[in-house]
Design a protein around this motif. Structure first.
Motif: not given
Ligand code: OAD
Length: 235
Positions: A178-194
């Protein structure tokens, strides 16, 4: 007992979409928060200096509103996962409501702060707060009349980033809900985790802006897709 075979450590990032079905407007929905109040009028330190009454009125209204809302099946499912998962688990939420906790979740980290706390900028302490701030009540600790909402505004550093990155480093499953991925740093967590080797899954009404970073996307309302996923991961 949780299924520990495939995954051990889970990081879950939640956003406004997880609370949408509880009746709390998402940030970017039509008629949502920023439609009624321009973000730069309410959610920056500069706005608070320029027009503190506007900012207090706005957050007083939101603080009152969330207390009328109830957790939905997505919050309940995540609380059940938290209770039953024996590996590491961290629910990193961008939400400032307390619906994860009211559903019973314990391992919750509010990276954007909490509506139900006030921060004294004189003594730096945070106090539980359920009522209004516009009348400039004294800080319960130092008595200074310098309380502000304990929410992270644009241009301010989100909370507890060290803990979040430590959890991402050891996660083998990262789930965004439920997040749009528009606001950093949270939006970058997926890339970091991957990049750190985790499997990545998004559960959202529509594809988020960082959708290409997810191994898998399941689209639908959180109250439906989250309980199904939780049942699966606990099976
Ligand atoms: P947004 O409003 O940007 O995104 C909400 C997401 O939830 C969208 O992708 C919707 O498609 C999705 N959504 C809506 N209803 C849903 C439902 N019933 N089930 C599942 N998904 C649904 O909210 P956030 O991503 O949380 O920051 O916004 C991130 C940050 O931007 C907020 O924490 C806030 C804001 O500026 C600060 O205030 C610092």
């Amino acid at each position: 007992m949780a299924a520990m075979g495939k995954y051990r450590n889970i990081v879950i990032l939640t956003g406004a979409g997880v609370s949408a079905e509880s009746g709390i407007d998402t940030f970017r929905s039509a008629g949502g928060l920023w439609e009624n109040h321009r973000v730069e009028d309410v959610a920056t330190p500069q706005a608070f200096v320029r027009d503190p009454d506007l900012v207090h009125r706005f957050y007083d209204m939101r603080r009152a509103a969330i207390q009328e809302k109830l957790p939905n099946p997505a919050h309940a499912a995540l609380a059940e996962l938290d209770a039953r998962w024996t590996g590491d688990l961290l629910i990193v939420t961008q939400n400032v409501d307390d619906l994860h906790e009211r559903a019973g979740a314990r391992r919750v980290l509010h990276m954007h702060g909490e509506h139900l706390k006030a921060w004294c900028t004189s003594c730096d302490l945070r106090s539980p707060w359920r009522t209004t701030l516009i009348e400039r009540p004294p800080c319960p600790v130092c008595q200074a009349r310098t309380l502000r909402p304990d929410v992270v505004w644009f241009g301010e550093m989100p909370y507890r980033m060290g803990e979040i990155y430590a959890a991402l480093r050891s996660a083998d499953l990262f789930v965004s809900i439920g997040t749009s991925g528009a606001v950093y740093p949270a939006a970058g967590f997926v890339r970091d985790a991957r990049e750190l080797g985790a499997r990545t899954l998004e559960l959202n009404l529509e594809r988020s802006q960082g959708s290409r970073w997810f191994h898998e996307s399941r689209l639908g309302p959180a109250s439906e897709v989250v309980p199904v996923w939780v049942e699966e991961v606990l099976a």
